[in-house]
Design a protein around this motif. Structure first.
Motif, PDB file in Angstrom:
ATOM      1  N   THR A 129      20.422  -3.628  -9.042  1.00 14.08           N
ATOM      2  CA  THR A 129      20.406  -3.879  -7.604  1.00 14.08           C
ATOM      3  C   THR A 129      19.785  -2.704  -6.858  1.00 14.08           C
ATOM      4  OG1 THR A 129      22.388  -5.257  -7.787  1.00 14.08           O
ATOM      5  CG2 THR A 129      21.854  -4.395  -5.599  1.00 14.08           C
ATOM      6  N   LEU A 130      20.237  -1.492  -7.188  1.00 19.80           N
ATOM      7  CA  LEU A 130      19.688  -0.300  -6.534  1.00 19.80           C
ATOM      8  C   LEU A 130      18.213  -0.108  -6.877  1.00 19.80           C
ATOM      9  CD1 LEU A 130      22.694   2.159  -6.900  1.00 19.80           C
ATOM     10  CD2 LEU A 130      21.902   0.976  -4.832  1.00 19.80           C
ATOM     11  N   ALA A 131      17.818  -0.445  -8.090  1.00 16.56           N
ATOM     12  CA  ALA A 131      16.410  -0.329  -8.482  1.00 16.56           C
ATOM     13  C   ALA A 131      15.537  -1.278  -7.665  1.00 16.56           C
ATOM     14  CB  ALA A 131      16.251  -0.606  -9.972  1.00 16.56           C
ATOM     15  N   TRP A 132      15.989  -2.513  -7.466  1.00 14.98           N
ATOM     16  CA  TRP A 132      15.215  -3.460  -6.670  1.00 14.98           C
ATOM     17  C   TRP A 132      15.131  -3.011  -5.219  1.00 14.98           C
ATOM     18  CZ3 TRP A 132      11.727  -6.518  -8.277  1.00 14.98           C
ATOM     19  CH2 TRP A 132      11.812  -7.092  -9.541  1.00 14.98           C
ATOM     20  N   ILE A 133      16.238  -2.528  -4.680  1.00 13.45           N
ATOM     21  CA  ILE A 133      16.228  -2.036  -3.298  1.00 13.45           C
ATOM     22  C   ILE A 133      15.281  -0.841  -3.183  1.00 13.45           C
ATOM     23  CG2 ILE A 133      17.626  -0.905  -1.510  1.00 13.45           C
ATOM     24  CD1 ILE A 133      19.992  -2.673  -2.535  1.00 13.45           C
ATOM     25  N   GLY A 134      15.353   0.069  -4.130  1.00 17.70           N
ATOM     26  CA  GLY A 134      14.452   1.229  -4.138  1.00 17.70           C
ATOM     27  C   GLY A 134      12.995   0.819  -4.244  1.00 17.70           C
ATOM     28  N   ALA A 135      12.714  -0.181  -5.064  1.00 18.67           N
ATOM     29  CA  ALA A 135      11.330  -0.646  -5.219  1.00 18.67           C
ATOM     30  C   ALA A 135      10.803  -1.222  -3.906  1.00 18.67           C
ATOM     31  CB  ALA A 135      11.252  -1.697  -6.330  1.00 18.67           C
ATOM     32  N   VAL A 136      11.623  -1.990  -3.211  1.00 13.62           N
ATOM     33  CA  VAL A 136      11.205  -2.562  -1.926  1.00 13.62           C
ATOM     34  C   VAL A 136      10.942  -1.454  -0.912  1.00 13.62           C
ATOM     35  CG1 VAL A 136      12.011  -3.929   0.051  1.00 13.62           C
ATOM     36  CG2 VAL A 136      12.307  -4.791  -2.269  1.00 13.62           C
ATOM     37  N   VAL A 137      11.840  -0.480  -0.836  1.00 14.90           N
ATOM     38  CA  VAL A 137      11.677   0.610   0.126  1.00 14.90           C
ATOM     39  C   VAL A 137      10.439   1.439  -0.213  1.00 14.90           C
ATOM     40  CG1 VAL A 137      12.718   2.745   0.983  1.00 14.90           C
ATOM     41  CG2 VAL A 137      14.112   0.679   0.754  1.00 14.90           C
ATOM     42  N   LEU A 138      10.224   1.753  -1.482  1.00  9.94           N
ATOM     43  CA  LEU A 138       9.043   2.516  -1.877  1.00  9.94           C
ATOM     44  C   LEU A 138       7.750   1.759  -1.575  1.00  9.94           C
ATOM     45  CD1 LEU A 138      10.181   4.170  -5.228  1.00  9.94           C
ATOM     46  CD2 LEU A 138       9.686   5.290  -3.045  1.00  9.94           C
ATOM     47  N   LEU A 139       7.741   0.472  -1.811  1.00  4.82           N
ATOM     48  CA  LEU A 139       6.562  -0.324  -1.503  1.00  4.82           C
ATOM     49  C   LEU A 139       6.303  -0.348   0.005  1.00  4.82           C
ATOM     50  CD1 LEU A 139       4.284  -1.988  -2.670  1.00  4.82           C
ATOM     51  CD2 LEU A 139       5.780  -3.978  -2.602  1.00  4.82           C
ATOM     52  N   LEU A 140       7.351  -0.451   0.782  1.00  3.11           N
ATOM     53  CA  LEU A 140       7.218  -0.420   2.235  1.00  3.11           C
ATOM     54  C   LEU A 140       6.651   0.920   2.687  1.00  3.11           C
ATOM     55  CD1 LEU A 140       7.711  -1.610   5.058  1.00  3.11           C
ATOM     56  CD2 LEU A 140      10.028  -0.723   4.914  1.00  3.11           C
ATOM     57  N   LEU A 141       7.179   2.011   2.154  1.00  2.00           N
ATOM     58  CA  LEU A 141       6.670   3.341   2.507  1.00  2.00           C
ATOM     59  C   LEU A 141       5.206   3.507   2.102  1.00  2.00           C
ATOM     60  CD1 LEU A 141       9.756   5.531   1.545  1.00  2.00           C
ATOM     61  CD2 LEU A 141       8.843   5.151   3.847  1.00  2.00           C
ATOM     62  N   ALA A 142       4.870   3.021   0.914  1.00  2.52           N
ATOM     63  CA  ALA A 142       3.484   3.108   0.451  1.00  2.52           C
ATOM     64  C   ALA A 142       2.556   2.321   1.363  1.00  2.52           C
ATOM     65  CB  ALA A 142       3.381   2.611  -0.992  1.00  2.52           C
ATOM     66  N   LEU A 143       2.949   1.122   1.737  1.00  2.87           N
ATOM     67  CA  LEU A 143       2.107   0.319   2.630  1.00  2.87           C
ATOM     68  C   LEU A 143       1.913   1.001   3.979  1.00  2.87           C
ATOM     69  CD1 LEU A 143       3.334  -3.312   1.930  1.00  2.87           C
ATOM     70  CD2 LEU A 143       1.051  -2.407   1.525  1.00  2.87           C
ATOM     71  N   GLU A 144       2.989   1.556   4.508  1.00  3.20           N
ATOM     72  CA  GLU A 144       2.885   2.179   5.821  1.00  3.20           C
ATOM     73  C   GLU A 144       2.064   3.460   5.784  1.00  3.20           C
ATOM     74  OE1 GLU A 144       5.557   4.071   9.435  1.00  3.20           O
ATOM     75  OE2 GLU A 144       6.531   2.729   8.003  1.00  3.20           O
ATOM     76  N   TYR A 145       2.380   4.366   4.833  1.00  2.00           N
ATOM     77  CA  TYR A 145       1.753   5.690   4.856  1.00  2.00           C
ATOM     78  C   TYR A 145       0.446   5.774   4.069  1.00  2.00           C
ATOM     79  CZ  TYR A 145       5.858   7.267   7.273  1.00  2.00           C
ATOM     80  OH  TYR A 145       6.843   7.423   8.211  1.00  2.00           O
ATOM     81  N   LEU A 146       0.228   4.898   3.122  1.00  4.10           N
ATOM     82  CA  LEU A 146      -1.020   4.941   2.362  1.00  4.10           C
ATOM     83  C   LEU A 146      -2.048   3.933   2.867  1.00  4.10           C
ATOM     84  CD1 LEU A 146       0.420   5.356  -1.247  1.00  4.10           C
ATOM     85  CD2 LEU A 146      -0.468   7.127   0.280  1.00  4.10           C
ATOM     86  N   LEU A 147      -1.608   2.908   3.563  1.00  7.15           N
ATOM     87  CA  LEU A 147      -2.543   1.900   4.057  1.00  7.15           C
ATOM     88  C   LEU A 147      -2.651   1.922   5.583  1.00  7.15           C
ATOM     89  CD1 LEU A 147      -4.364  -0.548   3.362  1.00  7.15           C
ATOM     90  CD2 LEU A 147      -2.358  -1.966   3.730  1.00  7.15           C
ATOM     91  N   LEU A 148      -1.548   1.667   6.280  1.00  5.94           N
ATOM     92  CA  LEU A 148      -1.606   1.545   7.736  1.00  5.94           C
ATOM     93  C   LEU A 148      -1.893   2.873   8.439  1.00  5.94           C
ATOM     94  CD1 LEU A 148       1.246  -0.974   8.605  1.00  5.94           C
ATOM     95  CD2 LEU A 148      -1.212  -1.327   8.751  1.00  5.94           C
ATOM     96  N   GLU A 149      -1.247   3.940   8.019  1.00  5.29           N
ATOM     97  CA  GLU A 149      -1.418   5.225   8.702  1.00  5.29           C
ATOM     98  C   GLU A 149      -2.850   5.759   8.614  1.00  5.29           C
ATOM     99  OE1 GLU A 149      -0.219   7.922  11.323  1.00  5.29           O
ATOM    100  OE2 GLU A 149       1.074   6.313  10.621  1.00  5.29           O
ATOM    101  N   PRO A 150      -3.514   5.741   7.440  1.00  2.50           N
ATOM    102  CA  PRO A 150      -4.916   6.183   7.417  1.00  2.50           C
ATOM    103  C   PRO A 150      -5.838   5.312   8.270  1.00  2.50           C
ATOM    104  CG  PRO A 150      -4.028   6.183   5.195  1.00  2.50           C
ATOM    105  CD  PRO A 150      -3.007   5.534   6.085  1.00  2.50           C
ATOM    106  N   VAL A 151      -5.605   4.011   8.261  1.00  3.08           N
ATOM    107  CA  VAL A 151      -6.416   3.126   9.100  1.00  3.08           C
ATOM    108  C   VAL A 151      -6.171   3.450  10.572  1.00  3.08           C
ATOM    109  CG1 VAL A 151      -6.756   0.722   9.801  1.00  3.08           C
ATOM    110  CG2 VAL A 151      -6.532   1.292   7.381  1.00  3.08           C
ATOM    111  N   LYS A 152      -4.926   3.681  10.925  1.00  3.60           N
ATOM    112  CA  LYS A 152      -4.585   4.022  12.306  1.00  3.60           C
ATOM    113  C   LYS A 152      -5.259   5.325  12.720  1.00  3.60           C
ATOM    114  CE  LYS A 152      -0.724   5.283  15.229  1.00  3.60           C
ATOM    115  NZ  LYS A 152       0.636   5.761  15.236  1.00  3.60           N
ATOM    116  N   ARG A 153      -5.201   6.340  11.864  1.00  4.64           N
ATOM    117  CA  ARG A 153      -5.845   7.621  12.196  1.00  4.64           C
ATOM    118  C   ARG A 153      -7.349   7.443  12.385  1.00  4.64           C
ATOM    119  NH1 ARG A 153      -2.199  10.004   8.617  1.00  4.64           N
ATOM    120  NH2 ARG A 153      -3.701   9.893   6.918  1.00  4.64           N
ATOM    121  N   GLU A 154      -7.962   6.647  11.537  1.00  6.13           N
ATOM    122  CA  GLU A 154      -9.403   6.421  11.642  1.00  6.13           C
ATOM    123  C   GLU A 154      -9.750   5.688  12.934  1.00  6.13           C
ATOM    124  OE1 GLU A 154     -13.351   6.606  10.804  1.00  6.13           O
ATOM    125  OE2 GLU A 154     -11.735   7.637   9.760  1.00  6.13           O
ATOM    126  N   ILE A 155      -8.996   4.681  13.262  1.00  2.07           N
ATOM    127  CA  ILE A 155      -9.285   3.891  14.460  1.00  2.07           C
ATOM    128  C   ILE A 155      -8.974   4.677  15.732  1.00  2.07           C
ATOM    129  CG2 ILE A 155      -8.493   1.875  15.778  1.00  2.07           C
ATOM    130  CD1 ILE A 155      -8.365   0.371  13.134  1.00  2.07           C
TER     131      ILE A 155
END
Length: 169
Positions: A129-155
């Motif tokens: 259960t904790l592993a699945w929750i951790g995986a979801v949170v890590l994926l969310l962080l990766a999407l925000e800081y590795l995808l959305l944040e660089p695009v936001k800085r560029e724009i």
């Protein structure tokens, strides 16, 4: 004109939409997709609407004085301003989407993270259960800081240039 509908959509809890989606679409993939869309769309729409409403009149006047073509008005004035309001809305919608999709999968699907959480809950498997929750949170962080944040800085490079210019003045 759409504002009352957006208020209704924002005010209706995602669990209510999930129940309706289960009745309309059954327990297939349509239920989580619909529930995520209906829970996220109003947030993004409200952000875009606020961006469109708050563009300062001086920028509109300036574009008219210089007789900018419509495509330059859109790409150089309106779009950068509206996008600066959309990014926070997208980040909120992304976080909300993860919660909603996991809940929808938990209740209405036999596969996905939510279904895996339901299975680990049924088996009283705390590490899984904790592993699945951790995986979801890590994926969310990766999407925000590795995808959305660089695009936001560029724009939004124009913000940094403006901040530097104001600091020099």
């Amino acid at each position: 004109m759409a504002r009352p509908w957006i208020t209704v959509l924002l005010g209706t809890p995602p669990i209510a939409w999930l129940v309706l989606a289960m009745l309309w679409f059954g327990t297939g993939d349509g239920t989580p997709v619909f529930t995520v869309f209906i829970a996220s769309f109003p947030v993004v729409f409200a952000g875009g609407m606020q961006g469109a409403r708050t563009l300062e009149q001086r920028w509109r006047d300036l574009s008219q004085v210089f007789a900018l073509p419509w495509h330059m008005r859109v790409t150089d004035i309106y779009l950068p301003h509206v996008i600066s309001y959309l990014f926070p809305a997208w980040i909120v919608a992304l976080g909300s989407s993860w919660r909603v999709v996991v809940m929808a999968e938990l209740l209405a699907s036999s596969d996905g993270v939510g279904a895996a959480l339901a299975s680990s809950r049924a088996q009283l498997d705390m590490p899984a259960t904790l592993a699945w929750i951790g995986a979801v949170v890590l994926l969310l962080l990766a999407l925000e800081y590795l995808l959305l944040e660089p695009v936001k800085r560029e724009i939004e490079r124009w913000r940094e240039a403006g901040a530097r210019r104001e600091g020099l003045a």
